[in-house]
Design a protein around this motif. Sequence first.
Motif: not given
Length: 538
Positions: A419-446
């Motif tokens: 579901r998250t991936q689908a939301i990304f795809n739809v909104l990015k196609a409309r020009g919305v951009r995404f940022a991952i916040d506080d990277f490294g503090t939750q799972h540190s998952n590269l």
Amino acid sequence: MYDPSNSAEGKFSELHDEASVRRNVAPRLTLAIAAACCLGVTVGAVLWGEHYADQEVAARESLIGHDMVESLDRMLTSVRTGRRDALLELVGQHCAKISLQLSELETYVQYVRSINLVDNDRLYCSSSIGPLSVPLSSYVPRGTPGAHGTIINLLAGTPFQPGTPVISMYEPTGDGAGVQYTIEGAYVADALAHGIRYGAQQVFLSMPGSGVLNDKGEFVPAIKTPNQIGTRVYSTQWPFSIAVLASAALATEMHWRYGLLFGALAILFDLLIAAIALLALAPQRQLLAAVRRGLRLGQLHVVYQPVVEIETRRIVGVEALIRWTHPRWGSVSPSVFMAQVERSPLLARITRFALRTAAADIAQKTDIRPLRVAVNVAPMDLQRKDFVADVIAVNDALPPGVTLILEVTERFLLARQPRTQAIFNVLKARGVRFAIDDFGTQHSNLDLLGRFPFDYVKIDGQFVRQIDKGGAALIKAIAAVAKHFGMEVIAEGVETEAQHAALRELGVPFGQGFLYQRPVNAGALSVEPEPGLAATGH
């Protein structure tokens, strides 16, 4: 990130503190009851906890084992399939004519030390040393072709490097002829060593009729049966197995955790549920009612903290931050109320308010262009059916030169990925951009950076504060990975000129923090340019 920098004074904060104190009564009450009832804890509850702990340890061992098997399956399959057809065509040809071609083909096959051609049961041409004459039995001492027609053996060493373990893979093409691959044991040991990071004490690779390779890269001729030292996982593609033994620390932790948990829950489960319901639900309802009332009466507003280009300190974006100013209790920190809001139906109204207010403020109160405006979204936002429509409506109303960015945190990306991936795809196609916040503090998952099409990676301020104590290496590594995936890095929490200079030295393009400007109304956005740039007219 809901910035908690504002002070939370007055009676409303006291209400929140009172709720926290009341919640703290629950553990005291349970401890008192547990002390009074500890003689009544049955042996069955303890044994249940022990059994559950053993299952959890075995499950962790199995998980590590399956991960190791999957990694090694990919490694062996990659070796076998890499330039396979071209290599098989070289078998039987004179080494002097094809040695250069063989060496070139070897460069396309990962993990191998050398690829050798076999004829008349002898290795006669090597990608690393050219012509040679070594009995095939030195590399293929035993075995019959498996499902792929390939024989693999784990060896303590080769005639050229006797003390260095390797995996020998041999694919026959005829009687006494074929292609032999010498796979570096160090690559295998590196894969096994990843299991240590996840709670294993020892990880072993074993093959039928061979010895054992451990996570340190050591070849052991004979050890106890792997089933006696932990959990054993077999590959379904290749004839090898992985034995995993959990660390003593992990086993002790599990036994303590579940021993205490099941022993206490046997007596206190119902009482704890009642205590939590009585002590937590009433303050939460009061808090959400006050927020709902504040939203209706216009007490909530949005402030903006600049995101600057570190090289010039030019404002390139802002982060929209929720604030609550109560007429009697003053400024209430988001840390007091947002955690409860994010888990309630009120979240939709708060997020919608933040999006619409930010869009209107940026359009009417500042002429900085181009400008990126970032708004935080919570885990429950992405579960709402009307979330995408809300974002599209605000995005379409933005003036030219303004880009909407949605900031998300790591903690909910691993769940609900489709579901998250689908939301990304739809909104990015409309020009919305995404940022991952506080990277490294939750799972540190590269791995998240490869699975989700982020545009920006926001490094948490705790790493910026430690930039002169080892944090620089981590920031540099995150920036390198982000660049690999085509993402740009924003360093949060920049508070000193020394941090600013260090980030510029590391090549981090954007920064955000009190050094540049504290959160302000949109009309007050202003950052001093980098010293010296104004004088030169840049």
